[in-house]
Design an enzyme around this catalytic site. Structure first.
Site, mmCIF file in Angstrom:
data_model
loop_
_atom_site.group_PDB
_atom_site.id
_atom_site.type_symbol
_atom_site.label_atom_id
_atom_site.label_comp_id
_atom_site.label_asym_id
_atom_site.label_seq_id
_atom_site.Cartn_x
_atom_site.Cartn_y
_atom_site.Cartn_z
ATOM 1 N N LYS A 83 0.896 -1.228 -0.013
ATOM 2 C CA LYS A 83 -0.184 0.011 -0.017
ATOM 3 C C LYS A 83 0.935 1.281 -0.044
ATOM 4 O O LYS A 83 1.683 1.316 0.985
ATOM 5 C CB LYS A 83 -0.686 0.113 1.169
ATOM 6 C CG LYS A 83 -2.285 0.288 1.281
ATOM 7 C CD LYS A 83 -3.151 0.134 2.442
ATOM 8 C CE LYS A 83 -4.478 0.820 2.425
ATOM 9 N NZ LYS A 83 -5.121 0.602 3.829
HETATM 10 O O1 G3P Z 1 -8.930 1.434 4.699
HETATM 11 C C1 G3P Z 1 -8.970 2.632 5.048
HETATM 12 C C2 G3P Z 1 -9.689 2.844 6.556
HETATM 13 O O2 G3P Z 1 -8.885 1.754 7.438
HETATM 14 C C3 G3P Z 1 -9.604 4.191 7.047
HETATM 15 O O3 G3P Z 1 -10.790 3.993 7.770
HETATM 16 O O4 G3P Z 1 -12.538 4.815 9.289
HETATM 17 O O5 G3P Z 1 -9.805 5.291 9.892
HETATM 18 O O6 G3P Z 1 -11.405 6.567 7.985
HETATM 19 P P1 G3P Z 1 -11.005 5.343 8.829
#
Ligand code: G3P
Length: 216
Positions: A83
């Protein structure tokens, strides 16, 4: 639509994988840090549980260091997808890693043109963060719709991987707009499977059946 689970918690991954629903896993440095465990150990364990793409993020911010980290991560298991963040250095690293046959998931995408650039340099997965756009008052799904539309005009092999999914509605919309993949936290994934009428209906069926005193 493929379902990935967005967590580095192996217990969650093991549980969701046992449901037969999981096609892959995404992690990020925040999720890894939460485990308090060595990075490579966690990755190896995840790869033993799920036979699909497992995203592992680099933490360098300069292309040559990202490439070095990406190559190390890719050596952990054949299913590792590196990634890289959607910055210019990340694009350079994506291009170089893709040329070496290493699959890359370009993360932290917030516009369709960032997605197009990532697809052009050879990304295999494009991760728009929809919840974080919603957080700042924008419609996260507008960009997913645009991305799906733009990519359908061309032949890039990149798949749209909807990330930062926070609710069942997000998952539903990902499917409605034709995203290839959604990566979902464990709790949200579980929520999408339950309905009170399902539970009530089952309770009534079983109560009626018990009255028959029969066995199947
Ligand atoms: O896959 C990306 C994710 O982990 C981010 O999620 O909820 O931290 O914006 P969030």
């Amino acid at each position: 639509m493929k379902y990935f689970i967005d967590t580095a918690d192996v217990a969650e991954i093991r549980e969701a994988a046992s449901w037969g629903l999981i096609d892959g896993v995404t992690t990020n440095p925040s999720l890894m840090a939460k485990t308090g465990r060595p990075y490579h150990d966690v990755l190896r364990e995840i790869c033993e549980i799920v036979d699909g793409p497992i995203s592992a993020e680099v933490v360098a911010t300069e292309a040559s260091a990202m490439i070095e980290e990406g190559e190390k991560l890719a050596k952990v298991h054949k299913n590792i997808v590196v990634k890289c963040p959607m910055i210019i250095e990340g694009l350079k690293a994506t291009h170089a890693l893709a040329k070496r046959g290493i699959r890359v998931n370009v993360t932290l995408i917030f516009t369709p043109l960032q997605a197009l650039a990532a697809a052009k340099v050879g990304a295999s997965f494009l991760s728009p963060f929809i919840g974080r756009l919603d957080d700042i008052g924008q419609d996260g799904f507008a960009i997913v719709e645009d991305m799906v539309q733009i990519l359908s005009n061309y032949d890039y092999p990149a798949e749209v991987l909807v990330a930062s999914v926070r609710s069942t509605t997000h998952l539903l919309r990902a499917a409605e707009v034709g995203a290839d993949i959604a990566t979902v936290p464990f709790a949200v994934l579980k929520q999408t499977l339950h309905h009170p009428l399902t539970d009530l209906g089952l309770e009534r069926f079983l109560a009626d059946w018990r009255k028959t005193n029969q066995k199947i």
